[in-house]
Design a protein around this motif. Structure first.
Motif, PDB file in Angstrom:
ATOM      1  N   SER A 127       4.877   9.006 -43.201  1.00 35.95           N
ATOM      2  CA  SER A 127       5.494  10.225 -43.702  1.00 35.95           C
ATOM      3  C   SER A 127       5.843  11.145 -42.544  1.00 35.95           C
ATOM      4  O   SER A 127       5.003  11.414 -41.688  1.00 35.95           O
ATOM      5  CB  SER A 127       4.527  10.958 -44.643  1.00 35.95           C
ATOM      6  OG  SER A 127       5.059  12.210 -45.038  1.00 35.95           O
ATOM      7  N   LEU A 128       7.068  11.647 -42.550  1.00 37.52           N
ATOM      8  CA  LEU A 128       7.421  12.692 -41.600  1.00 37.52           C
ATOM      9  C   LEU A 128       6.829  14.003 -42.090  1.00 37.52           C
ATOM     10  O   LEU A 128       6.725  14.242 -43.292  1.00 37.52           O
ATOM     11  CB  LEU A 128       8.937  12.852 -41.497  1.00 37.52           C
ATOM     12  CG  LEU A 128       9.756  11.666 -41.038  1.00 37.52           C
ATOM     13  CD1 LEU A 128      11.214  12.077 -40.853  1.00 37.52           C
ATOM     14  CD2 LEU A 128       9.209  11.063 -39.768  1.00 37.52           C
ATOM     15  N   ILE A 129       6.456  14.837 -41.147  1.00 38.02           N
ATOM     16  CA  ILE A 129       5.959  16.181 -41.470  1.00 38.02           C
ATOM     17  C   ILE A 129       6.384  17.089 -40.333  1.00 38.02           C
ATOM     18  O   ILE A 129       6.386  16.667 -39.185  1.00 38.02           O
ATOM     19  CB  ILE A 129       4.419  16.191 -41.682  1.00 38.02           C
ATOM     20  CG1 ILE A 129       3.935  17.511 -42.276  1.00 38.02           C
ATOM     21  CG2 ILE A 129       3.670  15.836 -40.428  1.00 38.02           C
ATOM     22  CD1 ILE A 129       4.188  17.671 -43.729  1.00 38.02           C
ATOM     23  N   PHE A 156       0.074   6.948 -42.089  1.00 41.96           N
ATOM     24  CA  PHE A 156       0.097   7.863 -40.951  1.00 41.96           C
ATOM     25  C   PHE A 156       1.283   8.812 -41.063  1.00 41.96           C
ATOM     26  O   PHE A 156       2.240   8.565 -41.787  1.00 41.96           O
ATOM     27  CB  PHE A 156       0.118   7.106 -39.615  1.00 41.96           C
ATOM     28  CG  PHE A 156       1.336   6.265 -39.363  1.00 41.96           C
ATOM     29  CD1 PHE A 156       2.478   6.805 -38.784  1.00 41.96           C
ATOM     30  CD2 PHE A 156       1.341   4.919 -39.683  1.00 41.96           C
ATOM     31  CE1 PHE A 156       3.596   6.029 -38.536  1.00 41.96           C
ATOM     32  CE2 PHE A 156       2.454   4.123 -39.433  1.00 41.96           C
ATOM     33  CZ  PHE A 156       3.588   4.684 -38.860  1.00 41.96           C
ATOM     34  N   PHE A 157       1.154   9.919 -40.348  1.00 37.99           N
ATOM     35  CA  PHE A 157       2.218  10.912 -40.263  1.00 37.99           C
ATOM     36  C   PHE A 157       2.948  10.762 -38.940  1.00 37.99           C
ATOM     37  O   PHE A 157       2.355  10.347 -37.937  1.00 37.99           O
ATOM     38  CB  PHE A 157       1.648  12.333 -40.309  1.00 37.99           C
ATOM     39  CG  PHE A 157       1.142  12.762 -41.649  1.00 37.99           C
ATOM     40  CD1 PHE A 157       2.015  13.181 -42.639  1.00 37.99           C
ATOM     41  CD2 PHE A 157      -0.216  12.775 -41.914  1.00 37.99           C
ATOM     42  CE1 PHE A 157       1.546  13.596 -43.874  1.00 37.99           C
ATOM     43  CE2 PHE A 157      -0.692  13.187 -43.140  1.00 37.99           C
ATOM     44  CZ  PHE A 157       0.184  13.600 -44.125  1.00 37.99           C
ATOM     45  N   VAL A 158       4.202  11.138 -38.937  1.00 34.09           N
ATOM     46  CA  VAL A 158       4.923  11.395 -37.706  1.00 34.09           C
ATOM     47  C   VAL A 158       5.236  12.887 -37.723  1.00 34.09           C
ATOM     48  O   VAL A 158       5.974  13.372 -38.589  1.00 34.09           O
ATOM     49  CB  VAL A 158       6.222  10.569 -37.591  1.00 34.09           C
ATOM     50  CG1 VAL A 158       7.028  10.999 -36.364  1.00 34.09           C
ATOM     51  CG2 VAL A 158       5.905   9.084 -37.525  1.00 34.09           C
ATOM     52  N   ALA A 159       4.597  13.618 -36.822  1.00 31.97           N
ATOM     53  CA  ALA A 159       4.841  15.050 -36.679  1.00 31.97           C
ATOM     54  C   ALA A 159       6.157  15.179 -35.919  1.00 31.97           C
ATOM     55  O   ALA A 159       6.197  15.110 -34.698  1.00 31.97           O
ATOM     56  CB  ALA A 159       3.681  15.713 -35.941  1.00 31.97           C
ATOM     57  N   ASN A 160       7.225  15.333 -36.662  1.00 32.19           N
ATOM     58  CA  ASN A 160       8.587  15.261 -36.141  1.00 32.19           C
ATOM     59  C   ASN A 160       9.097  16.671 -35.854  1.00 32.19           C
ATOM     60  O   ASN A 160       9.454  17.396 -36.771  1.00 32.19           O
ATOM     61  CB  ASN A 160       9.479  14.555 -37.164  1.00 32.19           C
ATOM     62  CG  ASN A 160      10.821  14.186 -36.606  1.00 32.19           C
ATOM     63  OD1 ASN A 160      10.929  13.768 -35.464  1.00 32.19           O
ATOM     64  ND2 ASN A 160      11.859  14.334 -37.424  1.00 32.19           N
TER      65      ASN A 160
END
Length: 131
Positions: free
Chosen positions: A6-8, A37-41
């Motif tokens: 998920s992007l966040i 997992f997240f991708v802190a974009n």
């Protein structure tokens, strides 16, 4: 292994909501058949700190700032935020294991969602949720 990514970027509330929903409705996460997992974009400092504090698996991705002309040379059309979203999803794909499910941080889940999605996957086509 299935990776759910998920992007966040600016909402700690969305991060918590998608994390909790995924874990509530995805038994594959607790039995090791999947990981989340997240991708802190281009994420805010608050979001990055929150992901670390909550011990959520994540990767930090910072997009380079480019002009519209540079963006077009890279193969992306305006508006610029779309390029940044695609770059974030590309990072998620790079960090994923065998199969990846890309989600947005405002998506919530229901029982059986992953089994239903995966039942349509045969390795030869891309399967996406329908909004």
């Amino acid at each position: 292994m299935i990776s759910i990514a998920s992007l966040i970027y600016k909402s700690t509330k969305y991060a918590d909501a998608v994390w909790n929903s995924a874990h509530r409705h995805t038994p594959h996460l607790s039995d090791g058949r999947a990981k989340f997992f997240f991708v802190a974009n281009d994420a805010s400092d608050e979001v990055k700190a929150h992901l670390k504090t909550m011990n959520y698996p994540h990767f930090i991705h910072e997009n380079e700032q480019v002009t519209e002309k540079e963006m077009l040379k890279m193969g992306f059309a305006p508006p610029g935020y779309i390029r940044r979203v695609y770059q974030g999803f590309n990072r998620a794909i790079q960090e994923a294991e065998d199969t990846v499910i890309l989600i947005n941080s405002d998506m919530m889940f229901s029982p059986g969602w992953m089994d239903s999605l995966c039942s349509e996957f045969n390795g030869g086509r891309v399967v996406v949720s329908k909004l």
